[in-house]
Write a protein that holds these residues in place. Structure first.
Motif, short mmCIF file in Angstrom:
data_model
loop_
_atom_site.label_atom_id
_atom_site.label_comp_id
_atom_site.label_asym_id
_atom_site.label_seq_id
_atom_site.Cartn_x
_atom_site.Cartn_y
_atom_site.Cartn_z
N LEU A 62 0.82 -1.22 0.00
CA LEU A 62 0.00 0.00 0.00
C LEU A 62 0.86 1.27 0.00
CD1 LEU A 62 -2.71 -1.32 2.45
CD2 LEU A 62 -3.21 -0.47 0.16
N VAL A 65 2.80 1.36 -3.55
CA VAL A 65 1.98 1.77 -4.69
C VAL A 65 1.70 3.28 -4.64
CG1 VAL A 65 -0.42 1.47 -3.89
CG2 VAL A 65 0.20 0.87 -6.21
N GLU A 66 1.60 3.83 -3.44
CA GLU A 66 1.36 5.27 -3.32
C GLU A 66 2.59 6.06 -3.78
OE1 GLU A 66 -1.58 7.28 -3.22
OE2 GLU A 66 -1.95 5.42 -2.14
N ASP A 69 2.82 5.66 -7.57
CA ASP A 69 1.73 6.45 -8.15
C ASP A 69 2.13 7.94 -8.23
OD1 ASP A 69 -0.74 5.82 -9.19
OD2 ASP A 69 -1.84 6.45 -7.42
#
Lengths: 183, 127
Positions: A62, A65-66, A69
């Motif tokens: 989590l 991926v942030e 991103d």
């Protein structure tokens, strides 16, 4: 594209630490959705094979991926230096390091925002995250300024960062997040 | 029959909305490039769902997601909460997670706290 000395330096530092990192995953180059999901898949598989608990794997995915991103969405489109993303492990910690080119405006925004968030307590970050999730205004692509808060909330640690000028309107944004290794 | 199916990709989940059964299922990896565009057809189907069924059952099983997805998922929950209060109904979220994945449980609990929807947490055993 010029050689990424920022990445080289960070990798060397990681190898020189008192408690060296026994496992490293490094990604260099352009990002897209497929590369991001593939990267997360490889990291998940690596942590699973090393026997990390489900919660730690999920937290790493989590946060990872942030970061990826943000790098894809906010990095310079015509970057002078490639982006890099690294996950390093030793017995004590799991460290996620990232670097990418940002514009001068983004560099100023990130510096100001991270200095403000890093000065807040864990509870303060949680409150701010909740407030932003509930009331934050969505951008055209559906983001709501939650990325950095999400990383801080999940890691319960500061985001260490430095901004290095490459040229007039381009800076290299290096950052890392350290997660306590409860393997 | 009103039915919506969005096939999963490497970075977006499989979504099914069944207006006859009153269910919305979201399963998989959730990192769409543009979360607003991704959610548009789902949001559009919610009105049709509420016309047919008084109660919506969400079946959510996320592998991982970005904050753009979180924000839009919460907006979907809040739309259902608003329709629930108008219709005097009580929708429900079945939040699935792998056994021992407290990180995703906490994410679900956060949605529960904000939306006030009724959440049921279901741990899926891993072999």
């Amino acid at each position: 594209m010029i050689e990424n000395n920022f990445a080289k330096r960070h990798i060397q530092n990681a190898l020189d630490e008192v408690e060296p990192y026994s496992d490293m995953f490094i990604l260099l180059g352009e990002l897209n959705r497929t590369i991001i999901s593939g990267t997360i898949r490889v990291i998940e598989s690596k942590l699973h094979n090393l026997g990390y608990p489900k919660r730690m794997i999920s937290r790493t995915k989590l946060i990872g991926v942030e970061i990826l991103d943000n790098m894809q969405k906010h990095g310079c489109k015509e970057a002078s230096i490639s982006s890099y993303f690294e996950v390093s492990l030793n017995n004590s910690v799991l460290k996620i390091t990232a670097g990418n080119c940002v514009s001068k405006t983004d560099s100023e925004f990130l510096t100001c925002t991270l200095n403000k968030y890093n000065a807040m307590s864990v509870d303060g970050i949680k409150k701010k995250y909740l407030e932003q999730l509930k009331h934050g205004v969505l951008s055209e692509t559906g983001n709501a300024g939650l990325g950095l808060l999400s990383i801080l909330k999940r890691s319960e640690k500061k985001i260490n960062f430095e901004m290095e000028k490459i040229k007039e309107d381009e800076f290299y944004f290096n950052s890392n997040v350290i997660l306590d290794n409860f393997n | 029959m009103e039915y919506l199916k969005i096939e999963k990709t490497d970075f977006t989940p499989e979504v099914t909305v069944d207006c006859d059964k009153g269910t919305i299922s979201i399963v998989g990896i959730c990192i769409p490039e543009d979360a607003v565009v991704f959610f548009e057809p789902i949001i559009q189907k919610v009105d049709c769902l509420m016309q047919n069924k008084r109660q919506i059952i969400f079946d959510i099983y996320l592998e991982y997601f970005n904050t753009g997805f979180s924000k839009n998922l919460l907006a979907l929950f809040m739309k259902v909460v608003e329709l629930d209060s108008n219709e005097n109904s009580k929708s429900k979220v079945i939040w699935k997670l792998e056994e021992g994945d407290d990180e995703l449980r906490e994410s679900g609990e956060l949605f529960e706290e904000i939306s006030k929807l009724d959440f049921e947490f279901v741990e899926i055993p891993q072999h």
